[in-house]
Scaffold this motif. Structure first.
Motif, PDB file in Angstrom:
ATOM      1  N   LYS A  43     -28.681  45.280  60.391  1.00  0.00           N
ATOM      2  CA  LYS A  43     -29.090  43.888  60.882  1.00  0.00           C
ATOM      3  C   LYS A  43     -27.748  43.261  61.104  1.00  0.00           C
ATOM      4  N   TRP A  44     -26.826  42.982  60.189  1.00  0.00           N
ATOM      5  CA  TRP A  44     -25.714  42.159  60.511  1.00  0.00           C
ATOM      6  C   TRP A  44     -24.625  42.682  61.202  1.00  0.00           C
ATOM      7  N   MET A  45     -24.363  43.965  61.200  1.00  0.00           N
ATOM      8  CA  MET A  45     -23.531  44.641  62.359  1.00  0.00           C
ATOM      9  C   MET A  45     -24.069  44.298  63.747  1.00  0.00           C
ATOM     10  N   LYS A  46     -25.249  44.383  64.043  1.00  0.00           N
ATOM     11  CA  LYS A  46     -25.829  44.089  65.348  1.00  0.00           C
ATOM     12  C   LYS A  46     -25.737  42.706  65.597  1.00  0.00           C
ATOM     13  N   TYR A  47     -25.890  41.774  64.593  1.00  0.00           N
ATOM     14  CA  TYR A  47     -25.716  40.263  64.859  1.00  0.00           C
ATOM     15  C   TYR A  47     -24.532  39.908  65.215  1.00  0.00           C
ATOM     16  N   ALA A  48     -23.568  40.604  64.278  1.00  0.00           N
ATOM     17  CA  ALA A  48     -22.178  40.310  64.556  1.00  0.00           C
ATOM     18  C   ALA A  48     -21.592  40.647  66.062  1.00  0.00           C
ATOM     19  N   ARG A  49     -21.972  41.835  66.331  1.00  0.00           N
ATOM     20  CA  ARG A  49     -21.573  42.474  67.835  1.00  0.00           C
ATOM     21  C   ARG A  49     -22.153  41.644  68.729  1.00  0.00           C
ATOM     22  N   MET A  50     -23.159  41.135  68.738  1.00  0.00           N
ATOM     23  CA  MET A  50     -23.960  40.307  69.573  1.00  0.00           C
ATOM     24  C   MET A  50     -23.263  38.892  69.870  1.00  0.00           C
ATOM     25  N   ASN A  51     -22.863  38.274  68.743  1.00  0.00           N
ATOM     26  CA  ASN A  51     -22.076  37.205  68.764  1.00  0.00           C
ATOM     27  C   ASN A  51     -20.783  37.234  69.579  1.00  0.00           C
TER      28      ASN A  51
ATOM     29  N   TYR B 153     -29.255  46.515  55.587  1.00  0.00           N
ATOM     30  CA  TYR B 153     -28.765  45.109  55.655  1.00  0.00           C
ATOM     31  C   TYR B 153     -27.420  45.461  56.564  1.00  0.00           C
ATOM     32  N   ILE B 154     -26.578  46.558  56.530  1.00  0.00           N
ATOM     33  CA  ILE B 154     -25.490  46.893  57.589  1.00  0.00           C
ATOM     34  C   ILE B 154     -25.987  46.805  58.888  1.00  0.00           C
TER      35      ILE B 154
ATOM     36  N   TYR C 283      -8.901  44.574  66.561  1.00  0.00           N
ATOM     37  CA  TYR C 283      -9.605  43.806  65.614  1.00  0.00           C
ATOM     38  C   TYR C 283     -10.927  44.511  65.250  1.00  0.00           C
ATOM     39  N   TYR C 284     -11.292  44.481  64.084  1.00  0.00           N
ATOM     40  CA  TYR C 284     -12.288  45.371  63.373  1.00  0.00           C
ATOM     41  C   TYR C 284     -13.078  44.828  62.166  1.00  0.00           C
ATOM     42  N   ILE C 285     -14.283  45.235  62.363  1.00  0.00           N
ATOM     43  CA  ILE C 285     -15.104  44.806  61.084  1.00  0.00           C
ATOM     44  C   ILE C 285     -15.492  46.130  60.370  1.00  0.00           C
ATOM     45  N   ARG C 286     -15.466  45.988  59.018  1.00  0.00           N
ATOM     46  CA  ARG C 286     -15.691  47.202  58.202  1.00  0.00           C
ATOM     47  C   ARG C 286     -16.924  46.776  57.103  1.00  0.00           C
ATOM     48  N   MET C 287     -18.023  47.567  57.033  1.00  0.00           N
ATOM     49  CA  MET C 287     -18.901  47.253  56.385  1.00  0.00           C
ATOM     50  C   MET C 287     -19.146  48.451  55.423  1.00  0.00           C
ATOM     51  N   ASP C 288     -19.053  48.394  53.968  1.00  0.00           N
ATOM     52  CA  ASP C 288     -19.104  49.435  53.171  1.00  0.00           C
ATOM     53  C   ASP C 288     -20.344  49.882  52.866  1.00  0.00           C
ATOM     54  N   GLY C 289     -20.719  51.252  52.927  1.00  0.00           N
ATOM     55  CA  GLY C 289     -22.178  51.975  52.672  1.00  0.00           C
ATOM     56  C   GLY C 289     -22.270  52.006  51.158  1.00  0.00           C
TER      57      GLY C 289
ATOM     58  N   ASP D 143     -18.720  54.442  55.794  1.00  0.00           N
ATOM     59  CA  ASP D 143     -18.441  52.980  56.572  1.00  0.00           C
ATOM     60  C   ASP D 143     -18.854  52.909  58.138  1.00  0.00           C
ATOM     61  N   TYR D 144     -19.060  51.645  58.296  1.00  0.00           N
ATOM     62  CA  TYR D 144     -19.517  51.204  59.619  1.00  0.00           C
ATOM     63  C   TYR D 144     -18.673  50.234  60.059  1.00  0.00           C
TER      64      TYR D 144
END
Length: 341
Positions: free
Chosen positions: A202-210, A199-200, A186-192, A265-266
């Motif tokens: 903040k929300w990457m850390k938030y998603a990973r914590m959840n 923004y990346i 499973y993966y999440i990708r955010m485009d730089g 990408d992240y």
């Protein structure tokens, strides 16, 4: 079936840098060779092996009938399918390439000391009789073929199959289980390019914590934050090119990655299964088959460099596809395949 593999190989070879004449021509090149000494009903010659027009027409009719059946009987032969090429011209070129490659493989039989057994010869005669007897009068007239032409066609196809097996059987084309390992993630990708770094982060850390604390399922966080429409994929180690893909194969099943930067990408990755047994086995077989084809392709090109070839383009320049309802049979390969049973 073995023959379907040879068909695929034939197209691979035909589209490679060296086709029948070793000149680097492609299928839309008007001149494939020089006309020298071939008769009107002879299409091409490779190392003294000649393909006659009836043999070519059998394969052409069978291919056209197969396309017609696939379209439910009604075909727009003038439909554009590739770089402005009509479907009709595409099929004509495809058959020209395919049969010339298989006959070239058959011509290699003498050099490779490949012959047919008496049992195989009898099977070929039986198969040719079965195929020819099933043709309509219109189909026989269109091809101009006799039963002996089908025998010759099948003979060359069978020799092509045996030559391929002979050339590749003793070659080291093995690959390791690790090299071809498949993993599901499973993966999440955010485009730089689309989001600012803060923004990346903040929300990457938030998603990973959840995800890590089981506050939210991975699918929900992916739907919320990922720039991709899907969040699940299978990664093959031998095809892993990006950093995040390579990282997968050092993870344990169930493991959640840290935030991975890969270019602009992240990613956040969760390894669902780090070894998919069935997918890994299929991938291994596919890679071994690829290695065999590459080795054979090399032998094929070397063979072409040392033999005489000739193509009589005028013998088939006015050929048109069979379009009426009198043309229905497309079992040429199915009948041939029974030879391997």
């Amino acid at each position: 079936m073995k023959f379907k593999r040879i068909v695929a190989l034939g197209l691979t070879l035909a589209m490679s840098s060296t086709i029948l004449f070793g000149c680097g021509c492609s299928s839309d090149t008007p001149i494939f060779g020089t006309f020298f000494g071939l008769e009107d009903n002879q299409v091409f010659e490779v190392d003294k092996l000649i393909c006659t027009k009836p043999e070519y027409m059998i394969q052409l009719m069978d291919t056209a009938n197969k396309y017609k059946a696939g379209f439910g009987g009604t075909v727009d032969w003038n439909a554009k399918v590739k770089k402005g090429q009509t479907l009709s011209q595409y099929i004509l070129d495809k058959v020209k390439e395919d049969i010339s490659v298989k006959y070239t493989m058959s011509a290699m039989a003498k050099e490779k000391q490949v012959t047919l057994s008496s049992g195989e010869e009898e099977c070929i005669k039986d198969a040719a009789r079965q195929y020819f007897n099933g043709l309509t009068d219109a189909e026989r007239k269109y091809t101009g073929a006799k039963e002996k032409d089908v025998v010759k066609l099948y003979t060359n196809y069978k020799l092509a199959e045996k030559v391929y097996d002979k050339v590749t059987e003793d070659q080291d084309v093995s690959v390791s289980d690790e090299e071809t390992r498949a993993a599901r993630i499973y993966y999440i990708r955010m485009d730089g390019d689309k989001h600012k770094p803060e923004y990346i982060d903040k929300w990457m850390k938030y998603a990973r914590m959840n995800i890590k604390n089981n506050y939210q399922p991975f699918s929900r966080e992916a739907a919320q934050f990922s720039d991709d429409d899907t969040y699940e994929k299978i990664i093959y180690k031998n095809n892993a090119k990006k950093d995040y893909e390579k990282n997968v194969f050092s993870m344990e099943s169930g493991e959640l990655s840290k935030i991975i930067q890969d270019g602009k990408d992240y990613y956040i990755i969760k390894c669902i299964d780090n070894y998919l047994k069935e997918e890994s086995l299929k991938n291994k077989e596919k890679l071994i088959d690829k290695n065999k084809k590459e080795y054979f392709n090399k032998e094929y090109k070397e063979y072409l460099e040392d033999v005489d070839t000739d193509f009589n383009s005028s013998s088939i320049e006015n050929v048109t596809l069979p379009t009426s309802n009198e043309f229905v049979h497309y079992n040429l390969i199915d009948v041939f395949d029974c030879l391997g049973k």
